[in-house]
Design a protein around this motif. Sequence first.
Motif, PDB file in Angstrom:
ATOM      1  N   UNK A  50      17.750 134.571  32.473  1.00 34.30           N
ATOM      2  CA  UNK A  50      17.307 135.894  32.066  1.00 34.30           C
ATOM      3  C   UNK A  50      16.751 136.620  33.365  1.00 34.30           C
ATOM      4  N   UNK A  51      15.906 135.786  33.944  1.00 32.88           N
ATOM      5  CA  UNK A  51      15.252 136.399  35.367  1.00 32.88           C
ATOM      6  C   UNK A  51      16.314 136.475  36.288  1.00 32.88           C
ATOM      7  N   UNK A  52      17.128 135.366  36.426  1.00 33.73           N
ATOM      8  CA  UNK A  52      18.171 135.455  37.508  1.00 33.73           C
ATOM      9  C   UNK A  52      19.063 136.382  37.184  1.00 33.73           C
ATOM     10  N   UNK A  53      19.412 136.609  35.796  1.00 33.09           N
ATOM     11  CA  UNK A  53      20.214 137.943  35.694  1.00 33.09           C
ATOM     12  C   UNK A  53      19.543 139.330  36.003  1.00 33.09           C
ATOM     13  N   UNK A  54      18.140 139.316  35.849  1.00 34.72           N
ATOM     14  CA  UNK A  54      17.404 140.632  36.179  1.00 34.72           C
ATOM     15  C   UNK A  54      17.625 140.922  37.650  1.00 34.72           C
ATOM     16  N   UNK A  55      17.502 139.905  38.607  1.00 35.22           N
ATOM     17  CA  UNK A  55      17.563 139.697  39.768  1.00 35.22           C
ATOM     18  C   UNK A  55      18.907 140.229  40.455  1.00 35.22           C
ATOM     19  N   UNK A  56      19.770 139.506  39.825  1.00 40.66           N
ATOM     20  CA  UNK A  56      21.217 139.764  40.137  1.00 40.66           C
ATOM     21  C   UNK A  56      21.568 141.116  40.019  1.00 40.66           C
ATOM     22  N   UNK A  57      21.258 141.711  38.877  1.00 36.80           N
ATOM     23  CA  UNK A  57      21.663 143.219  38.484  1.00 36.80           C
ATOM     24  C   UNK A  57      21.115 144.294  39.621  1.00 36.80           C
ATOM     25  N   UNK A  58      19.606 143.890  39.543  1.00 32.46           N
ATOM     26  CA  UNK A  58      18.930 144.752  40.598  1.00 32.46           C
ATOM     27  C   UNK A  58      19.566 144.812  42.007  1.00 32.46           C
ATOM     28  N   UNK A  59      19.690 143.553  42.549  1.00 30.46           N
ATOM     29  CA  UNK A  59      19.914 143.463  43.966  1.00 30.46           C
ATOM     30  C   UNK A  59      21.541 143.828  44.122  1.00 30.46           C
ATOM     31  N   UNK A  60      22.369 143.207  43.316  1.00 30.62           N
ATOM     32  CA  UNK A  60      23.720 143.603  43.460  1.00 30.62           C
ATOM     33  C   UNK A  60      24.077 145.069  43.109  1.00 30.62           C
ATOM     34  N   UNK A  61      23.291 145.567  42.203  1.00 35.86           N
ATOM     35  CA  UNK A  61      23.454 146.819  41.760  1.00 35.86           C
ATOM     36  C   UNK A  61      23.135 147.729  42.769  1.00 35.86           C
ATOM     37  N   UNK A  62      21.970 147.658  43.502  1.00 37.21           N
ATOM     38  CA  UNK A  62      21.360 148.724  44.427  1.00 37.21           C
ATOM     39  C   UNK A  62      22.199 148.541  45.668  1.00 37.21           C
ATOM     40  N   UNK A  63      23.143 147.211  46.034  1.00 36.91           N
ATOM     41  CA  UNK A  63      23.914 147.211  47.069  1.00 36.91           C
ATOM     42  C   UNK A  63      25.072 148.262  46.918  1.00 36.91           C
ATOM     43  N   UNK A  64      25.554 148.435  45.643  1.00 35.43           N
ATOM     44  CA  UNK A  64      26.774 149.504  45.339  1.00 35.43           C
ATOM     45  C   UNK A  64      26.181 150.994  45.645  1.00 35.43           C
ATOM     46  N   UNK A  65      25.095 151.252  45.799  1.00 35.20           N
ATOM     47  CA  UNK A  65      24.755 152.576  46.479  1.00 35.20           C
ATOM     48  C   UNK A  65      25.242 152.723  47.944  1.00 35.20           C
ATOM     49  N   UNK A  66      25.215 151.553  48.415  1.00 34.06           N
ATOM     50  CA  UNK A  66      25.783 151.834  49.923  1.00 34.06           C
ATOM     51  C   UNK A  66      27.505 152.485  49.775  1.00 34.06           C
ATOM     52  N   UNK A  67      27.830 152.222  48.739  1.00 37.91           N
ATOM     53  CA  UNK A  67      29.298 152.882  48.648  1.00 37.91           C
ATOM     54  C   UNK A  67      29.294 154.376  48.720  1.00 37.91           C
ATOM     55  N   UNK A  68      28.130 155.232  48.228  1.00 37.78           N
ATOM     56  CA  UNK A  68      27.878 156.618  48.676  1.00 37.78           C
ATOM     57  C   UNK A  68      28.013 156.766  49.959  1.00 37.78           C
ATOM     58  N   UNK A  69      27.270 155.862  50.801  1.00 38.34           N
ATOM     59  CA  UNK A  69      27.135 156.140  52.333  1.00 38.34           C
ATOM     60  C   UNK A  69      28.528 155.803  53.014  1.00 38.34           C
ATOM     61  N   UNK A  70      29.103 154.873  52.346  1.00 31.96           N
ATOM     62  CA  UNK A  70      30.474 154.484  52.951  1.00 31.96           C
ATOM     63  C   UNK A  70      31.388 155.537  52.750  1.00 31.96           C
ATOM     64  N   UNK A  71      31.584 155.936  51.457  1.00 30.39           N
ATOM     65  CA  UNK A  71      32.707 156.811  51.205  1.00 30.39           C
ATOM     66  C   UNK A  71      32.655 158.420  51.095  1.00 30.39           C
ATOM     67  N   UNK A  72      31.266 158.866  50.580  1.00 32.51           N
ATOM     68  CA  UNK A  72      31.035 160.037  50.195  1.00 32.51           C
ATOM     69  C   UNK A  72      30.256 160.919  51.497  1.00 32.51           C
ATOM     70  N   UNK A  73      29.136 160.112  52.324  1.00 28.71           N
ATOM     71  CA  UNK A  73      28.469 160.667  53.279  1.00 28.71           C
ATOM     72  C   UNK A  73      29.144 160.939  54.371  1.00 28.71           C
ATOM     73  N   UNK A  74      30.276 160.207  54.919  1.00 31.00           N
ATOM     74  CA  UNK A  74      30.801 160.514  56.170  1.00 31.00           C
ATOM     75  C   UNK A  74      32.184 161.416  55.961  1.00 31.00           C
ATOM     76  N   UNK A  75      32.459 161.798  54.527  1.00 30.48           N
ATOM     77  CA  UNK A  75      33.660 162.564  54.423  1.00 30.48           C
ATOM     78  C   UNK A  75      33.648 163.920  54.975  1.00 30.48           C
ATOM     79  N   UNK A  76      34.706 164.430  55.404  1.00 28.16           N
ATOM     80  CA  UNK A  76      34.626 165.870  55.902  1.00 28.16           C
ATOM     81  C   UNK A  76      34.272 166.772  54.803  1.00 28.16           C
TER      82      UNK A  76
END
Length: 184
Positions: free
Chosen positions: A41-67
Motif C-alpha cells: 500500500x505504501x509503495x502504491x501510494x509512492x508510485x501513484x504520486x511519483x509517476x502521476x506527477x511525472x505525467x504533468x511534464x506532458x503539458x510542458x512537452x506538448x501544450x506549452x511549446x505549441x504555437x
Amino acid sequence: MAAGAELFRRNGYSGTGLKQIVTEANAPFGSLYHFFPGGKEQLGQEVIRTSGLAYIQLFDLFIAPAPDLVSGIEAFFAAGIATLEATDYVEGCPIATVALEVASTNEPLREATADVFTAWIEAGTEKFAKFGLSREAARTLTISVVNSLEGAFVLCRALRDTEAMAVAGATSVDIARRLQDEQL
C-alpha cells in the motif's frame, strides 16, 4: 519504484504482486519492506504520486511549446495514439488503472490518485490559460481533456484500436475552439 509503476500500469494494483515487483526491480525481497515499511500500500501510494506527477511534464512537452491551443491538444492526443500503437495497447495511464480499482476499496490509494488528478487539473489550467483562456475556461478544458484522454485509453486498450483516442482528440479540439470563441 519504477518497476512498481510499470507493473501497476500494465497489470493494475490488484494484479501486481510484491514478488513480481522485487523480481522486476532485481532487488532482494527484504529491501521492499526496508524502503516501504507499509508494504504494498505504501509503495502504491509512492508510485501513484511519483509517476502521476511525472505525467504533468506532458503539458510542458506538448501544450506549452505549441504555437496555438489546437495544435497542442492535437499533439497531446497524437502522442496517446503513438503510445498505444507502439506498445501493442499495453501502455495506458497507471493512475486511471489504479483509480478504477481502488476508488471504493482503499482510501489511501484513492487519495493518492485524487491528489494526482488535482495536480494535473491545476497544471493544465495554468498551461491552457497562457493561450488566452480565462482560468475558468482553462479549467473546464483541462478537465475535459483529462476525461477524454483517460476514457480513450480505456476504450482503446479494450478494443485494441485507436479510434476512441482520435475521437477524444477531435472532441477536445472542438471544446477548445468553442471556449476560445466564447473569450472573444
